[in-house]
Motif scaffolding. Structure first.
Motif, short mmCIF file in Angstrom:
data_model
loop_
_atom_site.label_atom_id
_atom_site.label_comp_id
_atom_site.label_asym_id
_atom_site.label_seq_id
_atom_site.Cartn_x
_atom_site.Cartn_y
_atom_site.Cartn_z
N GLU A 153 0.72 -1.26 -0.01
CA GLU A 153 -0.10 0.00 0.12
C GLU A 153 0.86 1.20 0.07
O GLU A 153 0.35 2.17 -0.69
CB GLU A 153 -0.80 0.02 1.24
CG GLU A 153 -1.96 -1.19 1.28
CD GLU A 153 -2.69 -1.22 -0.13
OE1 GLU A 153 -3.34 -0.21 -0.43
OE2 GLU A 153 -2.56 -2.31 -0.66
N GLY B 149 -4.26 -1.22 -4.78
CA GLY B 149 -4.33 -0.40 -5.99
C GLY B 149 -5.74 0.36 -6.28
O GLY B 149 -5.58 1.16 -7.18
N ARG C 209 2.75 6.02 -3.11
CA ARG C 209 3.79 6.86 -3.79
C ARG C 209 3.94 6.79 -5.26
O ARG C 209 4.59 7.74 -5.92
CB ARG C 209 5.22 6.07 -3.08
CG ARG C 209 5.47 6.38 -1.52
CD ARG C 209 6.68 5.80 -1.01
NE ARG C 209 6.82 6.19 0.17
CZ ARG C 209 7.70 5.49 1.28
NH1 ARG C 209 8.26 4.34 0.69
NH2 ARG C 209 7.88 5.95 2.50
N ALA C 210 3.30 5.63 -5.79
CA ALA C 210 3.13 5.44 -7.36
C ALA C 210 2.19 6.37 -7.79
O ALA C 210 1.76 6.41 -8.85
CB ALA C 210 3.14 4.02 -7.64
N GLY C 211 1.27 7.12 -6.76
CA GLY C 211 -0.02 7.93 -7.23
C GLY C 211 -1.06 7.20 -7.28
O GLY C 211 -2.02 7.67 -7.80
N LYS C 212 -1.34 5.90 -6.86
CA LYS C 212 -2.45 4.97 -6.95
C LYS C 212 -3.13 5.32 -5.79
O LYS C 212 -2.52 5.45 -4.58
CB LYS C 212 -1.82 3.55 -7.19
CG LYS C 212 -1.24 3.17 -8.48
CD LYS C 212 -0.92 1.80 -8.47
CE LYS C 212 0.13 1.58 -9.62
NZ LYS C 212 0.21 -0.02 -9.82
N ALA D 126 3.71 1.38 -1.31
CA ALA D 126 4.23 1.73 -2.64
C ALA D 126 3.27 2.04 -3.82
O ALA D 126 3.64 3.03 -4.49
CB ALA D 126 4.94 0.20 -3.23
N ASN D 127 1.95 1.60 -3.36
CA ASN D 127 1.02 2.21 -4.47
C ASN D 127 0.69 3.57 -4.17
O ASN D 127 0.53 4.55 -4.96
CB ASN D 127 -0.43 1.38 -3.96
CG ASN D 127 -0.14 0.18 -4.67
OD1 ASN D 127 0.22 -0.29 -5.44
ND2 ASN D 127 -0.97 -0.80 -4.15
#
Length: 721
Positions: A532, A612, A537-540, A534-535
């Motif tokens: 979560e 996601g 930080r990836a803008g998801k 990582a999601n």
């Protein structure tokens, strides 16, 4: 009456400054627990509840507080006595915690007495009387004296306190009355002690209507001349003792059963942790009790005129349905009825979840009974943490063993306060031929799992039950828990490995679905939160929903803080202890914590991860578990975490159970950044999750009937904010 679970820096009356800087990232565990019990007590003040149910909440708050002292405070006292240099996660020594605990607990007990005073007035108005000593007169006095002489007098054993009669041992939770007397014949002073046996009913009910009760200690003081003829009573006062009731397991205990049999006896004689004195006790009597029972460890307090608030549950049994919650009859899952009551056929067709107490625990018993009586079942394996005193589960296992099946029962002897009953069940199971295993010496087996192996054609199929609660028919009527049934082969293989781990210490390999503590549960949970992060930080979209009883583990809390910093939206439903500080700028801005306290005790452990997308969604990763997020659950217990993959079950747990908990606004409290819990205001859109589930069938349990009847009302998170 709401009091915060403050981060305690220094007690107002403590001159000893704190040596180390407290850690403001955590609330103190013990004070958070006291805040939880304060919320329980608040339900005794809730006018929305019927009067006797309010009295029940008051009694529960008393029972909770007793156990808190017998276990948690006893542990801190032990650290202090042994000079153990161990600080809590928030940086406090044992002594500093005890200072804060005593202050909060004394305030809580004072509130309990005040609530009892208020409820007593309301009970009088409702025609249910608890008589004071001065109110006993006329025919009531005559009946009570006869009752005292015939039914109570023979049980009591007064003991003189003098050089020839040393002060007796007072058992744990023992209620006693001490008297100062003077012999009329020669004016000689005498001091006497009368212990009230646990087997004696605390409140005596007079015959007829209206309902009139009198506390046994009040009765004893009233009829002291019957017990002490020829004496005048100069003074009399009640007192109560709480003792250290925790158990430490010796690492090299050779015979666990014998160890626990002896440990239970030692528990009854543990050191005094709290000495409760009746308010207004004469100084001379207080001095005697403090000298004989106080010791260096005891916390001494004058605790009101009714000691042992827990015993008020005896009044709740009064036959006054107008003063109790309307009766509720749990549903039996229609899915299983569609298969003619054949649990195996229903489970084989599709995974099913049963939501207790709204759906009956009888389905779990039916599963075990069918396994016991089915000639095609060859093996049953069962964990037993708390089975209670009702023998339904035990009888099913005995029946299976007597029918020649291979039956294994993992009986947890370290289930606090159930050790003695569990030893009784273990003995009965062994006599019937059940293979009884006590698991690990250092770890409790807290996972709730049943495994049934059934011959079907030329092959064997494994059926499993995973519960978030205990195999306990009584608590299943008041605890909200999930029972998940599956015939998934991969889950069955994992469950078999889990049992081999417990019974033979065979380390599991290649677990496909199930995570176990202390093996990998914490790490797998951390990995899910990392996804979560990582999601986010990836803008998801990224989110975590979690429901449990307690959140204490510092490592998990730090991981949640990290997730909040990354922008993960986190909603936590934590009924009891919460050491995480929500809503703190720069630390936990996206974390919200609520506690639900109501008619039923929220007990299920459910965890969801957005994967996601914003929660709830069909692709969310969803898990049920037996574990709270506490160090003991991750490090010193055998617990499970199981993914929910079936779409219908997934929808029920995520979109129905979790959403209902999140949007409840009639029984909910929100934890503030400073540690205070604020009751949620329902506003003009009230929603009570217990009422919702009492009146709406579950999605998973309805089976084909869902398509031909009115749909279950859809819940929306828009109510939440």
């Amino acid at each position: 009456m709401n009091r915060p679970a403050h981060i305690v820096r220094q007690a107002e009356d403590d001159d000893d400054p704190i040596g180390a800087e407290p850690n403001d990232r955590f609330f103190n565990r013990e004070l958070s627990w006291l805040a939880f019990n304060r919320r329980v007590l608040e339900e005794a003040c809730n006018p929305a509840h019927p009067l006797l149910e309010r009295l029940r909440f008051l009694s529960i708050s008393g029972s909770n507080l007793d156990e808190f002292f017998m276990v948690r405070v006893a542990g801190l006292k032990g650290q202090q006595t042994q000079d153990v240099d161990r600080r809590s996660a928030d940086g406090l020594t044992a002594g500093q915690q005890l200072t804060a605990i005593v202050r909060e607990a004394d305030a809580l007990m004072a509130s309990q007495q005040a609530v009892w005073g208020d409820l007593r007035v309301l009970l009088d108005e409702a025609g249910l009387f608890v008589l004071r000593r001065e109110a006993i007169e006329g025919e009531a006095d005559e009946w009570l004296e006869t009752h005292f002489r015939d039914q109570i007098f023979p049980i009591l054993t007064p003991q003189a306190l003098d050089p020839a009669h040393p002060f007796p041992f007072i058992p744990n939770r023992g209620l006693s009355v001490i008297f100062d007397l003077v012999r009329i014949s020669d004016n000689e002073p005498v001091r006497e002690l009368v212990m009230l046996p646990h087997t004696m009913t605390r409140f005596v009910r007079l015959p007829g209507e209206p309902a009139r009760y009198i506390a046994i200690e009040t009765l004893l003081k009233r009829f002291a001349p019957v017990l002490f003829p020829g004496y005048d009573v100069l003074a009399a006062a009640s007192f109560r003792v709480l003792r250290d009731s925790d158990m430490e397991i010796e690492e090299e205990a050779e015979d666990l059963v014998r160890y626990f049999a002896n440990a239970i006896k030692r528990r009854r004689r543990g050191r005094v942790i709290r000495l409760e004195l009746e308010t207004g006790i004469p100084d001379v009597l207080a001095a005697v009790l403090k000298d004989e029972l106080g010791g260096a460890d005891a916390i001494i307090t004058e605790s009101g005129n009714l000691l042992g608030i827990v015993d008020l549950d005896g009044l709740v049994d009064e036959d006054r349905p107008d003063l109790k919650f309307p009766p509720f009859t749990p549903r039996f899952p229609e899915r299983i009825r569609e298969f003619g009551g054949d649990c195996f056929a229903a489970i084989k067709a599709k995974d099913i979840v049963v939501h207790h107490p709204y759906e009956t625990f009888e389905v779990v018993l039916a599963f075990l009974k069918q396994a016991a009586n089915d000639p095609d079942v060859v093996a049953i394996k069962q964990t037993l943490y708390r089975a209670g005193k009702q023998p339904a589960v035990i009888n099913a296992l005995i029946t299976a063993a007597e029918a020649g099946k291979s039956v294994t029962a993992v009986v947890e002897l370290k289930a606090r306060f159930d050790e003695e009953q569990n030893m009784v069940w273990a003995s009965a199971l062994e006599r019937a031929g059940v293979q009884v295993v006590y698991g690990f010496i250092d770890w409790k087996t807290h996972a709730k799992v049943s495994l049934v192996v059934r011959r079907e054609g030329s092959a064997f199929r494994t059926y499993c039950h995973f519960g978030t609660g205990n195999y306990h028919p009584v608590t299943a009527k008041i605890y909200t828990d999930l029972s998940f049934f599956t015939a998934d082969a991969a889950v069955g293989r994992d469950a078999a490995q889990m049992f081999n781990y417990i019974t033979g210490y065979v380390e599991p390999t290649d677990m496909a679905r199930v995570s176990l503590s202390p093996r990998d549960l914490r790490q797998n949970l951390m990995n899910l939160i990392d996804v979560e992060i990582a999601n986010a930080r990836a803008g998801k979209p990224a989110g975590v929903w979690a429901k449990m009883n307690s959140l204490v583990d510092p490592a998990v809390i730090e991981k949640l803080y990290e997730a909040s910093g990354a922008g993960v939206e986190i909603d936590l439903i934590i009924r009891g202890i919460c050491c995480l500080r929500p809503g703190v700028p720069g630390l936990s801005e996206t974390i919200r914590v609520k506690s639900v306290i109501g008619r039923f005790l929220e007990h299920s452990r459910i965890w969801a991860f957005g994967n996601g997308k914003a929660l709830p969604n069909d692709g969310a990763k969803l898990f049920i578990s037996s574990a709270d997020w506490m160090p003991r659950n991750f490090d010193r217990r055998v617990e499970y975490m199981l993914p929910i993959l079936n779409p219908t079950v997934h929808d029920q747990i995520l979109d129905q159970v979790m959403v209902a908990n999140l949007i409840d606004n009639e029984q909910s409290w929100e934890l503030q950044p400073d540690g205070e819990y604020n009751r949620v205001d329902p506003g003009d859109r009230p929603f009570n999750l217990h009422r919702y589930f009492m009146t709406n069938p579950s999605l998973s349990g309805r089976g084909a009937s869902l398509a031909t009847s009115n749909a279950v009302p859809t819940l929306s998170l828009r109510r939440k904010r």
